[in-house]
Design an enzyme around this catalytic site. Structure first.
Site, mmCIF file in Angstrom:
data_model
loop_
_atom_site.group_PDB
_atom_site.id
_atom_site.type_symbol
_atom_site.label_atom_id
_atom_site.label_comp_id
_atom_site.label_asym_id
_atom_site.label_seq_id
_atom_site.Cartn_x
_atom_site.Cartn_y
_atom_site.Cartn_z
ATOM 1 N N ARG A 71 0.858 -1.195 0.000
ATOM 2 C CA ARG A 71 0.000 0.000 0.000
ATOM 3 C C ARG A 71 0.891 1.241 0.000
ATOM 4 N NH1 ARG A 71 -3.901 0.203 4.956
ATOM 5 N NH2 ARG A 71 -5.020 -1.434 3.816
ATOM 6 N N ARG A 140 -1.936 7.044 9.338
ATOM 7 C CA ARG A 140 -2.023 6.505 7.970
ATOM 8 C C ARG A 140 -2.110 7.629 6.939
ATOM 9 N NH1 ARG A 140 -3.936 1.218 8.096
ATOM 10 N NH2 ARG A 140 -3.180 0.162 9.956
ATOM 11 N N LYS A 208 -3.954 1.787 14.686
ATOM 12 C CA LYS A 208 -3.903 2.735 13.569
ATOM 13 C C LYS A 208 -4.570 4.064 13.920
ATOM 14 C CE LYS A 208 -6.354 -0.376 11.209
ATOM 15 N NZ LYS A 208 -7.186 -1.059 10.198
ATOM 16 N N LYS A 210 -6.188 7.701 11.939
ATOM 17 C CA LYS A 210 -6.594 8.185 10.619
ATOM 18 C C LYS A 210 -7.034 9.648 10.649
ATOM 19 C CE LYS A 210 -7.731 3.633 8.938
ATOM 20 N NZ LYS A 210 -8.730 2.735 8.325
ATOM 21 N N CYS A 426 -15.114 -3.392 -0.498
ATOM 22 C CA CYS A 426 -13.733 -3.673 -0.091
ATOM 23 C C CYS A 426 -13.223 -4.858 -0.913
ATOM 24 C CB CYS A 426 -13.694 -4.011 1.393
ATOM 25 S SG CYS A 426 -14.256 -5.692 1.735
ATOM 26 N N CYS A 432 -7.743 -10.719 0.958
ATOM 27 C CA CYS A 432 -7.811 -10.320 2.362
ATOM 28 C C CYS A 432 -7.952 -11.540 3.275
ATOM 29 C CB CYS A 432 -8.988 -9.376 2.593
ATOM 30 S SG CYS A 432 -9.059 -8.870 4.313
ATOM 31 N N CYS A 471 -16.221 -8.525 5.742
ATOM 32 C CA CYS A 471 -16.223 -8.786 7.192
ATOM 33 C C CYS A 471 -16.622 -7.497 7.895
ATOM 34 C CB CYS A 471 -14.844 -9.290 7.643
ATOM 35 S SG CYS A 471 -13.676 -7.969 7.996
ATOM 36 N N CYS A 475 -13.961 -1.666 5.923
ATOM 37 C CA CYS A 475 -13.003 -0.958 5.063
ATOM 38 C C CYS A 475 -13.654 -0.091 3.983
ATOM 39 C CB CYS A 475 -12.047 -1.961 4.429
ATOM 40 S SG CYS A 475 -11.036 -2.798 5.655
HETATM 41 FE FE1 SRM Z 1 -9.068 -1.713 6.061
HETATM 42 C C1 SRM Z 1 -7.719 -4.276 7.772
HETATM 43 C C2 SRM Z 1 -8.197 -3.074 3.165
HETATM 44 C C3 SRM Z 1 -9.756 1.205 4.523
HETATM 45 C C4 SRM Z 1 -10.874 -0.718 8.802
HETATM 46 N N1 SRM Z 1 -8.037 -3.351 5.561
HETATM 47 C C5 SRM Z 1 -7.527 -4.273 6.427
HETATM 48 C C6 SRM Z 1 -6.647 -5.288 5.683
HETATM 49 C C7 SRM Z 1 -5.247 -4.781 5.681
HETATM 50 C C8 SRM Z 1 -6.774 -6.744 6.162
HETATM 51 C C9 SRM Z 1 -5.834 -7.246 7.217
HETATM 52 O O1 SRM Z 1 -5.648 -6.606 8.251
HETATM 53 O O2 SRM Z 1 -5.305 -8.335 6.991
HETATM 54 C C10 SRM Z 1 -7.307 -5.181 4.277
HETATM 55 C C11 SRM Z 1 -6.437 -5.568 3.091
HETATM 56 C C12 SRM Z 1 -7.277 -6.230 2.050
HETATM 57 C C13 SRM Z 1 -6.623 -6.418 0.751
HETATM 58 O O3 SRM Z 1 -6.541 -7.572 0.285
HETATM 59 O O4 SRM Z 1 -6.196 -5.447 0.152
HETATM 60 C C14 SRM Z 1 -7.856 -3.778 4.309
HETATM 61 N N2 SRM Z 1 -8.874 -1.031 4.211
HETATM 62 C C15 SRM Z 1 -8.602 -1.777 3.123
HETATM 63 C C16 SRM Z 1 -8.812 -0.994 1.842
HETATM 64 C C17 SRM Z 1 -7.881 -1.385 0.714
HETATM 65 C C18 SRM Z 1 -10.279 -1.180 1.428
HETATM 66 C C19 SRM Z 1 -10.705 -0.553 0.130
HETATM 67 O O5 SRM Z 1 -11.736 -1.012 -0.365
HETATM 68 O O6 SRM Z 1 -10.114 0.391 -0.363
HETATM 69 C C20 SRM Z 1 -8.647 0.431 2.386
HETATM 70 C C21 SRM Z 1 -7.223 0.896 2.366
HETATM 71 C C22 SRM Z 1 -7.107 2.292 2.875
HETATM 72 C C23 SRM Z 1 -5.781 2.934 2.659
HETATM 73 O O7 SRM Z 1 -5.434 3.164 1.498
HETATM 74 O O8 SRM Z 1 -5.125 3.255 3.644
HETATM 75 C C24 SRM Z 1 -9.113 0.234 3.815
HETATM 76 N N3 SRM Z 1 -10.052 -0.014 6.599
HETATM 77 C C25 SRM Z 1 -10.329 1.034 5.762
HETATM 78 C C26 SRM Z 1 -11.329 1.867 6.340
HETATM 79 C C27 SRM Z 1 -11.958 3.087 5.685
HETATM 80 C C28 SRM Z 1 -11.276 4.358 6.024
HETATM 81 O O9 SRM Z 1 -10.235 4.353 6.671
HETATM 82 O O10 SRM Z 1 -11.783 5.393 5.623
HETATM 83 C C29 SRM Z 1 -11.657 1.323 7.563
HETATM 84 C C30 SRM Z 1 -12.765 1.824 8.525
HETATM 85 C C31 SRM Z 1 -12.382 3.044 9.264
HETATM 86 C C32 SRM Z 1 -11.675 2.719 10.532
HETATM 87 O O11 SRM Z 1 -10.459 2.565 10.487
HETATM 88 O O12 SRM Z 1 -12.343 2.546 11.546
HETATM 89 C C33 SRM Z 1 -10.847 0.137 7.721
HETATM 90 N N4 SRM Z 1 -9.231 -2.343 7.983
HETATM 91 C C34 SRM Z 1 -10.074 -1.843 8.923
HETATM 92 C C35 SRM Z 1 -10.010 -2.670 10.097
HETATM 93 C C36 SRM Z 1 -10.805 -2.454 11.417
HETATM 94 C C37 SRM Z 1 -10.059 -1.592 12.351
HETATM 95 C C38 SRM Z 1 -10.720 -1.499 13.697
HETATM 96 O O13 SRM Z 1 -10.868 -0.414 14.217
HETATM 97 O O14 SRM Z 1 -11.076 -2.536 14.243
HETATM 98 C C39 SRM Z 1 -9.103 -3.708 9.798
HETATM 99 C C40 SRM Z 1 -8.688 -4.861 10.714
HETATM 100 C C41 SRM Z 1 -7.598 -4.499 11.641
HETATM 101 O O15 SRM Z 1 -7.019 -3.418 11.589
HETATM 102 O O16 SRM Z 1 -7.306 -5.363 12.464
HETATM 103 C C42 SRM Z 1 -8.637 -3.471 8.461
HETATM 104 FE FE1 SF4 Z 2 -10.818 -7.454 4.473
HETATM 105 FE FE2 SF4 Z 2 -12.839 -7.041 6.092
HETATM 106 FE FE3 SF4 Z 2 -11.431 -4.976 5.201
HETATM 107 FE FE4 SF4 Z 2 -13.001 -6.268 3.565
HETATM 108 S S1 SF4 Z 2 -13.671 -5.126 5.370
HETATM 109 S S2 SF4 Z 2 -10.885 -5.675 3.146
HETATM 110 S S3 SF4 Z 2 -12.880 -8.348 4.273
HETATM 111 S S4 SF4 Z 2 -10.682 -6.549 6.521
#
Ligand code: SRM
Ligand code: SF4
Length: 556
Positions: A71, A140, A208, A210, A426, A432, A471, A475
């Protein structure tokens, strides 16, 4: 640290404290040809460097095939055409031939094998972007409004976004050593062994962090879902300060009521010259008060929820040396991008291109590459809605860009239906590791079925904001959507209803489990009622919130 009773720290806290440069043994593993993957601990360190170890879940039955996701960090989503060319090459040479435009204005690469990780990260740095802190327990990628249509003050806000991103970047030398010099840091050297990051300390953040900037009335970054939000207050096209929002977040876990999505609180107004001080203040509040024992409860949103707004105001004032004043009035009316060709405020043109589920591939990838080759002066801007904007386009370049896109079969107007344009998914499967159900590969088909159903009940062409995630982590920010499908198990989704068009209201659970095959049977009666009962122009999310969900909770 907080004065509460001592608790057992999470394993991540222990490894950060043991190796505060975050070097781990990453370089040694890269140099080791006998393994195709990293250890569990190195995998945690790797995140701070902008990469996740994954495996192709479609191939699991035939054995685990390790692949890395990389990323990038792209403050405000702004890339030069030259940077786009580099990224396009990297995806083709080392990745899975796609570029993923993420919900936080970055590009992700998927499918990179361990031996290609260094060439990819080095090339991103050579192109003057980075992957450092794209993931991990740090600040981030910082979001900023990508659309140049509304106010010239956007440039000032983008400059503030970049300033904040730079001020909050971790200082470890390990990143440069591993990815640029190709060396393992000597962790026995006192300066590395005893390294303490000047801002983050030895153990970085509990989780993290944001940040997003936004310019009302367009909430195209979903500001209330960020830990820290800067809501620009603009008078006569001049930035006069920011309303500060704190404590937003989406992540939750199925069956764990202690985890929940939360909208940020707006806690006051401050002048723009204090933006870095305020960013550092909020980040260090998270550093000092976030939960370091339970990673599911470690986000800033829980600090804000549990300690309250007054606590946050006092701490921000003290740490930033300011006095927050009451927030200035503001209003949001939309979260959408302006698709198609538009005029920027400086008289030039820009084109917002719809990217289905954020996946740039095939003809679209080839067309954008050719545009980057032929029009080196334009900018590529990533939107938090997973779209791509071609900006700073002159009159003459506009005709040329149209010709390239047409030659690749791409449309610039009426690019897709309103339903597809408003949706986000997502990635989930196959990359993922946390995905419980399909998302990116499922949503376009779901949208087609919903469009058909709406037409059946007399609602053809209705726009409903629909988001899906594999899930509950959230995201694609599903808990802000009018309809959200949140993966529970293969082919099964929890359904949430009732978000609003401006990104100011959380939705609520309607069905704990909906089977993929039952989409029409479950939604037909709801859409039929909506068609009959809505007020003139009322959106589906607003109707759900006003009537439908209230009835549901009364009957439950
Ligand atoms: Fe996310 C984890 C993809 C935005 C909340 N996110 C992940 C991981 C890295 C999975 C992992 O931990 O093994 C995913 C990788 C999947 C893949 O195959 O690429 C992943 N997140 C993404 C992306 C690519 C989704 C997308 O459709 O674009 C976004 C990348 C953002 C970036 O460029 O930095 C992405 N993730 C978000 C957002 C939206 C936002 O930030 O505006 C959220 C919700 C906002 C928030 O943070 O509360 C988000 N991602 C999570 C979480 C839950 C965090 C929590 O508070 O519990 C995880 C899981 C974790 O961190 O353990 C996670
Ligand atoms: Fe993976 Fe869940 Fe984020 Fe989708 S919402 S990219 S399944 S961690």
């Amino acid at each position: 640290m907080s004065a509460e009773a001592p608790v057992k720290l999470s394993h991540n806290e222990e490894i950060k404290a043991a190796i505060p440069t975050l070097a781990g043994t990453i370089a040694a593993t890269i140099a080791d040809p006998t393994t195709d993957h990293f250890s569990d601990d190195d995998n945690q360190f790797l995140k701070f460097h902008g990469s996740y170890q994954q495996d192709d879940r479609d191939l699991r039955k035939t054995g685990k095939k390790y692949i890395m996701m990389v990323r990038s960090r792209v403050p405000g989503g702004v890339m030069t055409a030259q940077q786009w060319r580099v990224f396009d090459d990297l995806a083709t040479t080392y990745g899975n031939h796609t570029l993923r435009a993420t919900t936080r204005q970055t590009i992700q690469f998927h499918g990179i094998v361990k031996s290609n990780l260094r060439p990819v990260i080095k090339a991103i740095n050579d192109a003057l972007l980075s992957t450092l802190a794209a993931c991990g327990d740090v600040n981030r990628n910082v979001l900023a409004p990508p659309t140049p249509a509304y106010t010239p003050a956007r440039e000032q806000i983008l400059a503030d976004c970049k300033k904040v991103a730079l001020a909050l970047a971790p200082q470890t030398e390990a990143y440069h050593a591993i990815w640029i010099d190709g060396e393992q840091l000597d962790l026995e050297k006192p300066e590395h062994k005893n390294f303490v990051d000047p801002l983050y300390g030895k153990t970085y953040l509990p989780r993290k962090f944001k940040i997003a900037f936004v310019i009302p009335p367009v909430n195209d970054v979903d500001i209330f879902t960020s830990c820290l939000g800067f809501i620009a207050v603009i008078e006569n096209d001049r930035l006069v300060g920011y309303n500060l929002s704190v404590g937003g977040g989406m992540g939750r876990s199925h069956g764990n009521e202690q985890t929940y999505p939360r909208l940020a609180d707006v806690i006051g107004f401050f002048p723009p010259e204090k933006v870095v001080d305020v960013a550092k203040a909020v980040l260090t509040i998270h550093r000092d008060f976030g939960d370091r024992a339970d990673r599911k409860h470690a986000r800033l949103k829980y600090v804000v929820a549990e300690r309250g707004v007054k606590f946050m105001q006092d701490e921000v004032n003290r740490r930033a040396g300011i006095t927050l004043t009451p927030a200035k009035p503001y209003q949001f009316i939309t979260t959408s991008d302006l698709l198609g060709w538009r005029k920027a405020v400086d008289g030039r043109h820009f084109l917002s291109l719809f990217v289905e589920s954020g996946r740039v591939k095939g003809a679209q990838k080839a067309a954008l590459r050719e545009v980057a080759d032929q029009f080196p002066k334009i900018e590529f801007r990533l939107t938090a809605n997973q779209n791509v904007i071609l900006a700073n386009v002159s009159d003459t370049d506009k005709a040329g860009i149209n010709a390239v896109l047409t030659a690749h079969g791409l449309k610039t107007e009426n690019q897709t239906t309103v339903m597809h344009a408003a949706a986000m998914a997502c990635p989930s499967l196959p990359t993922c590791g946390l995905g419980l159900a399909e998302s990116e590969r499922m949503l376009p088909g779901f949208l087609d079925r919903i469009e058909k159903l709406l037409a059946e009940v007399g609602l053809a062409g209705e726009e409903i904001i629909i988001r899906s995630t594999g899930c509950p982590n959230g995201c694609a920010r599903p808990y802000m959507a009018e309809i959200a499908f949140v993966g529970k198990a293969p082919g099964r989704y929890q359904v949430w209803l009732g978000g609003d068009v401006a990104g100011t209201r959380l939705n609520k659970v309607w069905k704990d489990v909906l089977k993929e095959a039952d989409l029409e049977t479950e939604f037909r009666p709801v859409f039929t009622r909506f068609a009959k009962e809505r007020k003139a122009g009322e959106r589906f999310g607003d109707w759900c919130s006003r009537i439908f969900l209230k009835e549901q909770s009364a009957t439950n």
